[in-house]
Design an enzyme around this catalytic site. Sequence first.
Site: not given
Lengths: 353, 353
Positions: A50, A244, A254-255
């Site tokens: 990000a 993110d 997030n991932k």
Amino acid sequence: MSDAFRTVWWEANALCLIDQRMLPADEIVVRCTSVADVATAIRTMQVRGAPAIGCAAAYAMALEARNGAADEAPAGAAHRLIERLTSAKELLDAQRPTAVNLSWATARVLNRVRRLNDPTPADIARYTLDEAHAILEEDLAMCHAIGRHGVALIPARGHVLTHCNAGGLATAGYGTALAPIRTAHEQGRPVHVYVDETRPFLQGARLTAWELQREGIPLTLITDSMAGYFMRRGEIDCVMVGADRIVANGDVANKIGTYSLAVLAHAHGIPFYIAAPSSTIDGSLPHGDSIPIEYRDPAEVTMLAGRRIAPEGVVAAHPAFDVTPSELVTAIITERGVIYPPYADQLRRMTPG
Amino acid sequence: MSDAFRTVWWEANALCLIDQRMLPADEIVVRCTSVADVATAIRTMQVRGAPAIGCAAAYAMALEARNGAADEAPAGAAHRLIERLTSAKELLDAQRPTAVNLSWATARVLNRVRRLNDPTPADIARYTLDEAHAILEEDLAMCHAIGRHGVALIPARGHVLTHCNAGGLATAGYGTALAPIRTAHEQGRPVHVYVDETRPFLQGARLTAWELQREGIPLTLITDSMAGYFMRRGEIDCVMVGADRIVANGDVANKIGTYSLAVLAHAHGIPFYIAAPSSTIDGSLPHGDSIPIEYRDPAEVTMLAGRRIAPEGVVAAHPAFDVTPSELVTAIITERGVIYPPYADQLRRMTPG
């Protein structure tokens, strides 16, 4: 910090990126000279993470201003150039819908030139580039500050599990989740990083392992499915990952796989930390269910390292992110310090401009 | 059931196996004519899955008896042949330490010939092969019985998450965890299988997806890290997996990643089912901490299809199995029926031999 590699930088009137799809096998530099070049680099994940995407997008705005200043005829040129920048922002923001740093950075550059009093196209070109440079420099400073604040959370034995790559390659340098780890290592404290390989894009195996290895930080690479095993054996002292997007109530995108880790950490009584710059905070969304989740090409699941791993025609799903509810987040580390639940009031005070 | 492929079979005095390392790209048959051939096939995972390994090992004993009966001079031949079978059992059992069906099958064949009254080498060869055939046929019947008992646990919508391959390729045919799914599909009930790809060996992506696709059973392939995401979205109705060993208190060893799924299922209130033949039960171990966990070559994590996915020199861990405590297991499905906690007394009554 390590100066051994650069992620995103401006050189000879172009944005340069290390091609993260090719690491660790090859260190190839991509040179972008237009918004379209940068949009492609973001969408195809030549640049990812990000904060790094935010920096790249800021420079994309500078490229558009530079190219536009050369193209436009004098009459009304500044107005048309700002319109072009507005379109460029829309194009860039659409490339990765989940990470908020992308739209934060493009908005910051656009607002900078909108505030100018009767600028010439050359002014617009100069100020967009200045703002991109500022975003890059601030990002690096923020990462170091995250390291300073977060190092206190690294347990004495220093066994940290991380997911994806929230390192120098995900930022202007030094990283977010890897920043406290780097700082601890620089201070001579013991650290050992359990690195989730992070399917499907293998950011852990390819990028985090590569970064840590270059700095001599001990690591053990594991498949994503092994995290619970090592937690149960008592080998993980804390989990530290990036973000993110962090929304108003402290929910975190997030991932993909981060949420599973948070549930596992909670079940094992292991602290679960988020490390991210305050530009990741999106106060406009009340909770995580509102965060748009990017679905990427299922071929990124059915193919691995260029080879088909599933039968032809098999349907695969590829949500690229998940949302971890704030109840599972032990603390959030930003460049301004460490915050603990309840997050809402503290995040509101930190929401960027 | 599907007769479209065979996993393990006897043909022209040899044990034939479909090479599971090459699927789904290539359907290659491996022909084993000695214990050493079969030991290699088991160790390198040309054949894998606890029940299938048991069948292969039983035929390996038959091959040793056959070869030995030809080799040995008449005087004392039967005694020496049984000694050879004892050594063969030791060699085979050592190839995969976690799955108990392997040593169960070799013990069953050995005990069959030890009970013979003054056998000739030819008797030993004949009875070992008969016993191997019986093990194979019983395995297939057990799988169908698991399907009949387990189908009642498939929820109305039929969204089942599975891990690794507990299908026809892991057994003599029809499968364990996939048996209730197959039976539901045969009955015209809706089923949709979420298939964990199952790193590092990708049994889900390569084998389970291949089996289900051949039978027209709808599936969605996901990375192991996505299970939590789909559970939280309410898309998973139950988890159904196989087992490599079930010990006295109901703790279960299965493919690495199973434990994480069990924790996630528990956190989301989703039933977590184990499906396995009773030959998987090891009443000699009190709890899961006693189960030997096989650590395989870390290169299976850092390499894929001959291509390196992590930097040279990176340390990786590769525990091939984990242990799920019985508290997280909603029910265990065997060929004798479905049992619910507390498991200890029920398992004791089912312990083989």
